[in-house]
Design a protein around this motif. Structure first.
Motif, PDB file in Angstrom:
ATOM      1  N   ALA A  31       0.811  -1.214   0.000  1.00 29.53           N
ATOM      2  CA  ALA A  31       0.000   0.000   0.000  1.00 29.53           C
ATOM      3  C   ALA A  31       0.845   1.266   0.000  1.00 29.53           C
ATOM      4  CB  ALA A  31      -0.947  -0.009   1.200  1.00 29.53           C
ATOM      5  N   ASP A  32       2.031   1.191   0.596  1.00 26.98           N
ATOM      6  CA  ASP A  32       2.905   2.369   0.668  1.00 26.98           C
ATOM      7  C   ASP A  32       4.000   2.349  -0.390  1.00 26.98           C
ATOM      8  OD1 ASP A  32       4.310   0.219   1.642  1.00 26.98           O
ATOM      9  OD2 ASP A  32       5.188   1.286   3.351  1.00 26.98           O
ATOM     10  N   PHE A  33       3.863   1.479  -1.376  1.00 26.33           N
ATOM     11  CA  PHE A  33       4.913   1.272  -2.374  1.00 26.33           C
ATOM     12  C   PHE A  33       4.635   2.112  -3.607  1.00 26.33           C
ATOM     13  CE2 PHE A  33       6.615  -1.465  -5.911  1.00 26.33           C
ATOM     14  CZ  PHE A  33       7.952  -1.336  -5.594  1.00 26.33           C
ATOM     15  N   ASP A  34       5.641   2.826  -4.083  1.00 23.27           N
ATOM     16  CA  ASP A  34       5.507   3.647  -5.291  1.00 23.27           C
ATOM     17  C   ASP A  34       5.749   2.753  -6.507  1.00 23.27           C
ATOM     18  OD1 ASP A  34       5.560   5.465  -7.362  1.00 23.27           O
ATOM     19  OD2 ASP A  34       6.819   6.924  -6.308  1.00 23.27           O
ATOM     20  N   TYR A  35       4.689   2.098  -6.960  1.00 20.63           N
ATOM     21  CA  TYR A  35       4.853   1.138  -8.047  1.00 20.63           C
ATOM     22  C   TYR A  35       5.260   1.825  -9.344  1.00 20.63           C
ATOM     23  CZ  TYR A  35       3.999  -2.421 -11.549  1.00 20.63           C
ATOM     24  OH  TYR A  35       4.154  -3.294 -12.601  1.00 20.63           O
ATOM     25  N   SER A  36       4.705   2.981  -9.610  1.00 19.65           N
ATOM     26  CA  SER A  36       5.028   3.675 -10.864  1.00 19.65           C
ATOM     27  C   SER A  36       6.522   3.935 -10.978  1.00 19.65           C
ATOM     28  CB  SER A  36       4.248   4.988 -10.955  1.00 19.65           C
ATOM     29  OG  SER A  36       2.860   4.748 -11.012  1.00 19.65           O
ATOM     30  N   ALA A  37       7.105   4.455  -9.898  1.00 21.44           N
ATOM     31  CA  ALA A  37       8.549   4.745  -9.917  1.00 21.44           C
ATOM     32  C   ALA A  37       9.357   3.465 -10.059  1.00 21.44           C
ATOM     33  CB  ALA A  37       8.954   5.485  -8.644  1.00 21.44           C
ATOM     34  N   ALA A  38       8.925   2.407  -9.370  1.00 19.79           N
ATOM     35  CA  ALA A  38       9.663   1.146  -9.430  1.00 19.79           C
ATOM     36  C   ALA A  38       9.594   0.541 -10.824  1.00 19.79           C
ATOM     37  CB  ALA A  38       9.103   0.173  -8.397  1.00 19.79           C
ATOM     38  N   PHE A  39       8.415   0.583 -11.441  1.00 20.30           N
ATOM     39  CA  PHE A  39       8.282   0.015 -12.780  1.00 20.30           C
ATOM     40  C   PHE A  39       9.107   0.807 -13.796  1.00 20.30           C
ATOM     41  CE2 PHE A  39       6.366  -0.219 -16.972  1.00 20.30           C
ATOM     42  CZ  PHE A  39       6.256  -1.588 -17.165  1.00 20.30           C
ATOM     43  N   GLU A  40       9.068   2.120 -13.690  1.00 20.16           N
ATOM     44  CA  GLU A  40       9.818   2.956 -14.633  1.00 20.16           C
ATOM     45  C   GLU A  40      11.321   2.703 -14.535  1.00 20.16           C
ATOM     46  OE1 GLU A  40       8.484   4.459 -16.999  1.00 20.16           O
ATOM     47  OE2 GLU A  40       7.057   6.036 -16.470  1.00 20.16           O
ATOM     48  N   ALA A  41      11.790   2.206 -13.388  1.00 14.50           N
ATOM     49  CA  ALA A  41      13.222   1.939 -13.217  1.00 14.50           C
ATOM     50  C   ALA A  41      13.650   0.613 -13.835  1.00 14.50           C
ATOM     51  CB  ALA A  41      13.576   1.963 -11.727  1.00 14.50           C
ATOM     52  N   ILE A  42      12.690  -0.216 -14.215  1.00 14.73           N
ATOM     53  CA  ILE A  42      13.023  -1.495 -14.843  1.00 14.73           C
ATOM     54  C   ILE A  42      13.598  -1.268 -16.243  1.00 14.73           C
ATOM     55  CG2 ILE A  42      12.032  -3.616 -15.827  1.00 14.73           C
ATOM     56  CD1 ILE A  42      10.039  -3.671 -13.566  1.00 14.73           C
ATOM     57  N   ASP A  43      14.602  -2.015 -16.599  1.00 13.95           N
ATOM     58  CA  ASP A  43      15.111  -2.020 -17.972  1.00 13.95           C
ATOM     59  C   ASP A  43      14.166  -2.898 -18.779  1.00 13.95           C
ATOM     60  OD1 ASP A  43      16.401  -2.625 -20.393  1.00 13.95           O
ATOM     61  OD2 ASP A  43      18.383  -2.440 -19.493  1.00 13.95           O
ATOM     62  N   LEU A  44      13.259  -2.269 -19.541  1.00 14.06           N
ATOM     63  CA  LEU A  44      12.224  -3.030 -20.244  1.00 14.06           C
ATOM     64  C   LEU A  44      12.826  -3.964 -21.284  1.00 14.06           C
ATOM     65  CD1 LEU A  44       9.125  -3.359 -20.296  1.00 14.06           C
ATOM     66  CD2 LEU A  44       9.090  -1.767 -22.223  1.00 14.06           C
ATOM     67  N   ASP A  45      13.892  -3.563 -21.920  1.00 13.33           N
ATOM     68  CA  ASP A  45      14.534  -4.432 -22.909  1.00 13.33           C
ATOM     69  C   ASP A  45      15.059  -5.706 -22.246  1.00 13.33           C
ATOM     70  OD1 ASP A  45      14.031  -2.710 -25.010  1.00 13.33           O
ATOM     71  OD2 ASP A  45      15.942  -1.658 -24.815  1.00 13.33           O
ATOM     72  N   GLU A  46      15.662  -5.553 -21.086  1.00 13.41           N
ATOM     73  CA  GLU A  46      16.172  -6.721 -20.366  1.00 13.41           C
ATOM     74  C   GLU A  46      15.022  -7.632 -19.933  1.00 13.41           C
ATOM     75  OE1 GLU A  46      18.518  -7.880 -16.208  1.00 13.41           O
ATOM     76  OE2 GLU A  46      18.470  -5.795 -16.898  1.00 13.41           O
ATOM     77  N   LEU A  47      13.972  -7.024 -19.425  1.00 10.40           N
ATOM     78  CA  LEU A  47      12.816  -7.804 -18.993  1.00 10.40           C
ATOM     79  C   LEU A  47      12.229  -8.578 -20.162  1.00 10.40           C
ATOM     80  CD1 LEU A  47      10.501  -8.686 -17.167  1.00 10.40           C
ATOM     81  CD2 LEU A  47       9.469  -6.412 -17.484  1.00 10.40           C
ATOM     82  N   LYS A  48      12.056  -7.931 -21.298  1.00 10.33           N
ATOM     83  CA  LYS A  48      11.493  -8.618 -22.456  1.00 10.33           C
ATOM     84  C   LYS A  48      12.428  -9.718 -22.950  1.00 10.33           C
ATOM     85  CE  LYS A  48       9.132  -6.450 -25.565  1.00 10.33           C
ATOM     86  NZ  LYS A  48       8.686  -5.543 -26.635  1.00 10.33           N
ATOM     87  N   SER A  49      13.720  -9.474 -22.870  1.00  6.71           N
ATOM     88  CA  SER A  49      14.676 -10.508 -23.268  1.00  6.71           C
ATOM     89  C   SER A  49      14.550 -11.732 -22.365  1.00  6.71           C
ATOM     90  CB  SER A  49      16.100  -9.949 -23.210  1.00  6.71           C
ATOM     91  OG  SER A  49      17.048 -10.949 -23.515  1.00  6.71           O
ATOM     92  N   ASP A  50      14.381 -11.498 -21.065  1.00 10.79           N
ATOM     93  CA  ASP A  50      14.197 -12.609 -20.133  1.00 10.79           C
ATOM     94  C   ASP A  50      12.944 -13.408 -20.470  1.00 10.79           C
ATOM     95  OD1 ASP A  50      16.468 -11.898 -18.749  1.00 10.79           O
ATOM     96  OD2 ASP A  50      15.401 -10.855 -17.140  1.00 10.79           O
ATOM     97  N   ILE A  51      11.861 -12.685 -20.775  1.00 11.22           N
ATOM     98  CA  ILE A  51      10.600 -13.359 -21.097  1.00 11.22           C
ATOM     99  C   ILE A  51      10.743 -14.167 -22.384  1.00 11.22           C
ATOM    100  CG2 ILE A  51       8.201 -12.996 -21.776  1.00 11.22           C
ATOM    101  CD1 ILE A  51       8.182 -10.522 -19.952  1.00 11.22           C
ATOM    102  N   LYS A  52      11.351 -13.589 -23.400  1.00 11.26           N
ATOM    103  CA  LYS A  52      11.460 -14.276 -24.688  1.00 11.26           C
ATOM    104  C   LYS A  52      12.389 -15.486 -24.601  1.00 11.26           C
ATOM    105  CE  LYS A  52      10.247 -10.222 -27.451  1.00 11.26           C
ATOM    106  NZ  LYS A  52      10.643  -9.221 -28.480  1.00 11.26           N
ATOM    107  N   THR A  53      13.416 -15.391 -23.789  1.00 10.64           N
ATOM    108  CA  THR A  53      14.276 -16.561 -23.591  1.00 10.64           C
ATOM    109  C   THR A  53      13.495 -17.693 -22.944  1.00 10.64           C
ATOM    110  OG1 THR A  53      16.264 -15.198 -23.386  1.00 10.64           O
ATOM    111  CG2 THR A  53      16.351 -17.404 -22.435  1.00 10.64           C
ATOM    112  N   PHE A  54      12.711 -17.343 -21.933  1.00  8.05           N
ATOM    113  CA  PHE A  54      11.889 -18.351 -21.263  1.00  8.05           C
ATOM    114  C   PHE A  54      10.898 -19.015 -22.224  1.00  8.05           C
ATOM    115  CE2 PHE A  54       7.381 -18.165 -20.013  1.00  8.05           C
ATOM    116  CZ  PHE A  54       7.257 -19.430 -19.441  1.00  8.05           C
ATOM    117  N   LEU A  55      10.311 -18.239 -23.126  1.00  4.14           N
ATOM    118  CA  LEU A  55       9.240 -18.749 -23.980  1.00  4.14           C
ATOM    119  C   LEU A  55       9.681 -19.919 -24.855  1.00  4.14           C
ATOM    120  CD1 LEU A  55       7.532 -15.397 -25.088  1.00  4.14           C
ATOM    121  CD2 LEU A  55       6.575 -17.129 -23.551  1.00  4.14           C
TER     122      LEU A  55
END
Length: 751
Positions: free
Chosen positions: A56-80
């Motif tokens: 409830a006290d977590f700033d999700y927007s700021a945390a998500f924006e700090a994610i490297d989206l390219d890295e995250l997508k690469s992780d997902i595509k490798t898993f697939l």
């Protein structure tokens, strides 16, 4: 071994904790709703609150924006393109499975009340987690856990599920329109949304027979003039996302199936072209599973044995997966290349004649090509083996319906056009419950504005300042428009907001445009809007009509509070803009017209004759859609009544002789025993009579008396009816009034 009962069993007998058990089994005790099934469940206003949310006290927007989206997508595509032993991937590729997961997460959305959708990852919780149509989506989410664990709280389940669907499409050669993050997870089951009247046997909802029941959900039969799906429902059956793939009641009739498809997809905000694009695009990938009889499959996650650790649908055949997988009982793939984006689905649908057959294992109805030379599709788990192509009754429906057929043929002959249509329809499917585009996060948000996003024009110049606000307040007062009319108009502009899909609200001044200006509930606003336009035109301030409508409401509340002896300044946050007819999807917005709005004592005239739902239940629903708590609901309604804000100017619920004064009179009368209530129309309307003289003092509807008859609401009303309640009431009313006026201001607030 102890015989443990599943958690759906109803407790009948003595308390098991007192040493008495029923056959040695753990059982569930009856709930308050079991004892009093007709009670108004006010507690629904407080579900999924901060107490249930560990973040409830977590700033999700700021945390998500700090994610490297390219890295995250690469992780997902490798898993697939990997496979694990406990749930191996079809064709060595999890992508089709993940598309289904994402689609089913988003596909619960319905336009009538904005409920459903992927925005809170409700697929993790009952009842959605255990619907027959979501068979084995629990495996998809469990497969994604290593990625979720790696990124932790910075990546919600809701965002991960949709992003994985996008990545799945992309690795198979499909160009997605984009991705917007920012979905925050829910943390408890949804016990408030009405999903339909059918009773679902949760001991084995994977059985195909569970899809047959439609009792009470539909009127008439397919093709009849009165064939209609109950409001506000979207799916053709409670346990399904859209329609039964075997046709209504599994009748195997493609023409009937087309009727169901058109109704259900429209209820989910899709037109015919978007419907065809989604079905044809989605069925370009993957396969359907029907290698094990439904009656052999175990219970879904919500009632599965504890040792299964949240996984349901235990399959005892073979290894329980791979070539022995069971979902809806239909077996096979639609195309020869189930992991490649191509146009084979539409090509084959029209290139061959299709005959109806019965799956020999499950008994499910499906279709195969009559031409023995038609291409085959690979077995998903047995190298070197092939299957006949498969179509469902709901696929053949696209071929037999004349409108769908024309769109299919156009898409078949224009693959690029089809690709664009599916890409944009997928974006709409997976984002339309998120509200305005300003709430989307990340670098892949589509630049294009879509009508379903209710776009607003950019502000022209800075917002008005404090001195201009003061001058405009005086100008509004000088119009002579009553406190009642000013408050009614401001509330009418803001009250369209739905927290479910973040649509509606005062920003944009859509109250002045079709279709809202023509709604029966808004009949009082026309003349007021004309007077406010005059103020706008006469002022040198750069003020929008949207701001002026809200400011007029603030003026009204301040005047009404002063008349009650309380000086108060109602908060006002400028910066709203006025939208246009061109930016308003009038057809889609028509779905937002209220059936019941108890705040303005409005009930659609046809409501009482066609609905079995009490108006106060719909009033509760409206309060829930606006994100109000029970105390806020009580305070807001009491204030609206003494301000004289009934839609038709009637005196129902206006328990005061000083209309326009923000008094506690509504609560004083409601809690008084000096009067008695009576009804002559079976509890639809009421009169309040003086016990001593018999004189009729006031009139009321169910949307008034519920605040005295319901124990929880009455308890709040008594707070304001007390001798010390006046200042508290004004303070609380002003707070909830400001909340309502600001519900859609995502330009200045988080969430």
């Amino acid at each position: 071994m102890t015989d443990y009962a599943d958690s759906s069993e109803v407790y009948e007998g003595k308390c098991p904790f007192g040493g008495d058990t029923i056959g040695g089994a753990f059982t569930s005790k009856p709930t308050l709703q079991d004892w009093y099934p007709g009670r108004l469940r006010v507690e629904q206003l407080h579900v999924n609150g901060a107490a249930a949310d560990p973040l409830a006290d977590f700033d999700y927007s700021a945390a998500f924006e700090a994610i490297d989206l390219d890295e995250l997508k690469s992780d997902i595509k490798t898993f697939l393109t990997t496979s694990v032993s406990w749930w191996p991937s079809d064709y060595g590729n999890y992508a089709p499975q993940m598309i289904r997961m994402a689609w089913h997460a988003a596909g619960t959305y319905r336009i009538a009340d904005g409920r459903g959708g992927a925005g809170q990852a409700m697929q993790r919780f009952a009842p959605i987690s255990s619907w027959a149509d979501n068979g084995n989506t629990d495996k998809s989410r469990r497969l994604l856990w290593p990625i979720k664990k790696k990124y932790g709280n910075a990546l919600s389940w809701a965002d991960l599920m949709i992003l994985t669907g996008n990545c799945a499409l992309e690795i198979m050669g499909f160009p997605t329109t984009g991705f917007g993050g920012g979905r925050r997870d829910a943390w408890e089951a949804d016990d408030a949304t009405y999903w339909g009247p059918e009773w679902i046997d949760n001991t084995n909802p994977a059985a195909v027979d569970d899809m047959v029941m439609r009792d009470g959900r539909w009127t008439g039969e397919p093709g009849d003039a009165d064939y209609e799906l109950q409001q506000p429902l979207g799916a053709s059956h409670q346990a399904l996302i859209y329609v039964n793939p075997e046709g209504p009641n599994e009748n195997g009739n493609p023409a009937d199936s087309a009727i169901d498809i058109r109704i259900t997809f429209a209820r989910m905000g899709m037109n015919d072209e978007e419907t065809v694009a989604l079905i044809a695009g989605g069925h370009a990938f993957g396969k359907s599973h029907g290698k094990v009889a439904g009656d052999k499959i175990g219970p879904p996650p919500e009632v599965a044995p504890m040792e299964d650790m949240g996984l349901g649908w235990h399959n005892p055949e073979g290894p329980g997966f791979a070539e022995y997988t069971m979902t809806n009982g239909i077996e096979g793939a639609w195309t020869p290349n189930p992991t490649v984006w191509d146009n084979d689905y539409l090509t084959n649908l029209f290139a061959y004649e299709w005959e109806k057959i019965e799956n020999p294992i499950t008994g499910a109805t499906q279709w195969k090509p009559t031409d023995p030379d038609a291409p085959k599709t690979p077995e998903a788990h047995i190298p070197g083996e092939y299957q006949e192509l498969m179509m469902m009754t709901s696929d053949i429906a696209l071929k037999v319906d004349p409108v769908y057929r024309e769109i299919c043929l156009r898409f078949r002959d224009d693959f690029d056009g089809f690709t664009t249509a599916f890409s944009e329809a997928w974006y709409k499917l997976t984002h339309r419950d998120m509200g305005p585009k300003s709430r989307y996060l990340g670098p892949e948000v589509a630049a294009k504005d879509f009508p379903w996003q209710d776009p607003l024009p950019a502000a022209q110049g800075p917002a008005i300042g404090a001195s201009e606000v003061a001058e405009l307040k005086q100008a509004v007062l000088a119009t002579g428009v009553s406190v009642s009319d000013l408050a009614f108009t401001a509330f009418s502009s803001a009250a369209t907001f739905r927290d479910t899909d973040k649509r509606g609200g005062a920003n944009g001044a859509r109250l002045a445009l079709a279709p809202q200006k023509d709604w029966k509930v808004n009949v009082r606003t026309g003349d007021v809007l004309d007077r406010l336009r005059e103020v706008q035109q006469a002022s040198s301030a750069n003020v929008s009509l949207a701001d002026l409508i809200v400011l007029g409401g603030c003026v009204a509340v301040e005047q009404a509070a002063a008349a009650a002896g309380v000086t108060v300044e109602v908060p006002f946050t400028p910066g709203r803009v006025d939208t246009t007819d061109e930016l308003t999807d009038a057809g889609q917005m028509e779905w937002m017209a209220p059936v019941v709005d108890g705040f303005r004592n409005y009930v659609l005239p046809e409501f009482s004759s066609v609905s079995k739902v009490a108006p106060e239940e719909m009033f509760l629903d409206r309060a829930a859609l606006m994100g109000l708590t029970a105390p806020e609901w009580v305070a807001l309604t009491g204030g609206m009544r003494v301000l004289g804000c009934n839609h038709d100017g009637s005196d129902n619920g206006v328990f005061t002789d000083r209309v326009g004064t923000l008094s506690t009179d509504f609560f004083d009368v409601l809690t008084s025993m000096d009067y008695e209530w009576s009804t002559e129309d079976e509890g639809a309307t009421f009169t309040l009579d003086d016990r001593e003289t018999g004189e009729t003092r006031f009139h009321a509807t169910r949307n008034d008396l519920v605040f005295g008859s319901n124990a929880q609401l009455r308890a709040v009303a008594e707070v304001y009816a007390g001798s010390d309640g006046q200042e508290r009431f004004v303070r609380d009313f002003v707070a909830v009034w400001d909340k309502v006026m600001m519900l859609d201001r995502y330009d200045v607030k988080a969430g």
